[in-house]
Design a protein around this motif. Sequence first.
Motif, PDB file in Angstrom:
ATOM      1  N   THR A  85       0.828  -1.208   0.000  1.00 33.45           N
ATOM      2  CA  THR A  85       0.000   0.000   0.000  1.00 33.45           C
ATOM      3  C   THR A  85       0.859   1.252   0.000  1.00 33.45           C
ATOM      4  N   PHE A  86       1.900   1.255   0.827  1.00 28.76           N
ATOM      5  CA  PHE A  86       2.758   2.430   0.911  1.00 28.76           C
ATOM      6  C   PHE A  86       3.393   2.744  -0.437  1.00 28.76           C
ATOM      7  N   MET A  87       3.963   1.716  -1.084  1.00 33.81           N
ATOM      8  CA  MET A  87       4.635   1.955  -2.363  1.00 33.81           C
ATOM      9  C   MET A  87       3.620   2.359  -3.431  1.00 33.81           C
ATOM     10  N   SER A  88       2.450   1.755  -3.409  1.00 34.07           N
ATOM     11  CA  SER A  88       1.402   2.130  -4.380  1.00 34.07           C
ATOM     12  C   SER A  88       0.989   3.588  -4.186  1.00 34.07           C
ATOM     13  N   ASP A  89       0.829   3.989  -2.923  1.00 35.65           N
ATOM     14  CA  ASP A  89       0.442   5.378  -2.638  1.00 35.65           C
ATOM     15  C   ASP A  89       1.554   6.354  -3.014  1.00 35.65           C
ATOM     16  N   LEU A  90       2.797   5.934  -2.744  1.00 40.50           N
ATOM     17  CA  LEU A  90       3.945   6.795  -3.051  1.00 40.50           C
ATOM     18  C   LEU A  90       4.069   6.989  -4.567  1.00 40.50           C
ATOM     19  N   LEU A  91       4.019   5.886  -5.299  1.00 42.34           N
ATOM     20  CA  LEU A  91       4.175   5.959  -6.750  1.00 42.34           C
ATOM     21  C   LEU A  91       2.951   6.575  -7.425  1.00 42.34           C
ATOM     22  N   GLY A  92       1.827   6.483  -6.736  1.00 40.97           N
ATOM     23  CA  GLY A  92       0.603   7.068  -7.298  1.00 40.97           C
ATOM     24  C   GLY A  92       0.489   8.559  -7.031  1.00 40.97           C
ATOM     25  N   GLY A  93       1.498   9.128  -6.359  1.00 37.67           N
ATOM     26  CA  GLY A  93       1.494  10.563  -6.091  1.00 37.67           C
ATOM     27  C   GLY A  93       0.539  10.972  -4.990  1.00 37.67           C
ATOM     28  N   ARG A  94       0.108   9.996  -4.173  1.00 41.80           N
ATOM     29  CA  ARG A  94      -0.874  10.309  -3.122  1.00 41.80           C
ATOM     30  C   ARG A  94      -0.204  10.670  -1.794  1.00 41.80           C
ATOM     31  N   LEU A  95       1.123  10.541  -1.736  1.00 44.16           N
ATOM     32  CA  LEU A  95       1.858  10.895  -0.522  1.00 44.16           C
ATOM     33  C   LEU A  95       2.808  12.048  -0.830  1.00 44.16           C
ATOM     34  N   GLY A  96       3.136  12.812   0.192  1.00 49.60           N
ATOM     35  CA  GLY A  96       4.015  13.961  -0.004  1.00 49.60           C
ATOM     36  C   GLY A  96       5.487  13.577  -0.022  1.00 49.60           C
ATOM     37  N   VAL A  97       6.305  14.564  -0.271  1.00 46.34           N
ATOM     38  CA  VAL A  97       7.746  14.330  -0.364  1.00 46.34           C
ATOM     39  C   VAL A  97       8.322  13.870   0.982  1.00 46.34           C
ATOM     40  N   ASP A  98       7.646  14.193   2.075  1.00 45.55           N
ATOM     41  CA  ASP A  98       8.133  13.764   3.383  1.00 45.55           C
ATOM     42  C   ASP A  98       8.131  12.236   3.503  1.00 45.55           C
TER      43      ASP A  98
END
Length: 215
Positions: free
Chosen positions: A23-36
């Motif tokens: 989930t984390f990697m999907s959210d990160l790659l999907g642009g749903r998480l910030g640069v932090d």
Amino acid sequence: MDSFSTVIRTASHEQHVEAETSTFMSDLLGGRLGVDAYARYTEQLWFVYEALESEAGRLASDPVAGPFVQPELFRLRALERDLAHLRGPRWRDGVSALPATRAYADRVRKCAREWPAGYIAHHYTRYLGDLSGGQIIRDRAEKAWGFEKKGDGVRFYVFEEVANPAAFKRNYRELLDGVRADDLEKQRIVAECKKAFALNTAVFRALGEEFPLSA
């Protein structure tokens, strides 16, 4: 009969997919998480590669693991440049390993010191993954957060000393095929490879808990 590099890739496929589709990697790659979140992930990578590379020197002359210790793969310096860009020049004061990351780094170190063939499993899952899927992460990070192409912030994913990644990966698989181990030891290496992916997935799970998407 399949080559060892084919066996190791096939046997760990399920764990590999699980890690990639966390989930984390999907959210990160999907642009749903910030640069932090990206910076926090980069911190965790630093602890793992510090374990991998700080132990590499002692293994360089090892008959089993030695051929895999190739300085052109080393990522620590690139990670440190990325962290200085992401967290500022005093980044070392603020980095911390998640418990899952510490368990992962500890396992890498234990293999390096006690079981060089096991170190190969961790080496393979990290560096070949970075040369392959890591390029997708770099591309998304550049687009999502405006990093300079192949510049500070994404240097971890840029293998400047590997001129031809496809040829390098081919040579790496040949090294795996020629690894000095009997069948039982090879089975243990495959099992360690699965463990490496599981440890990586645990880090993603912990990062996902730290950066939950608000419903």
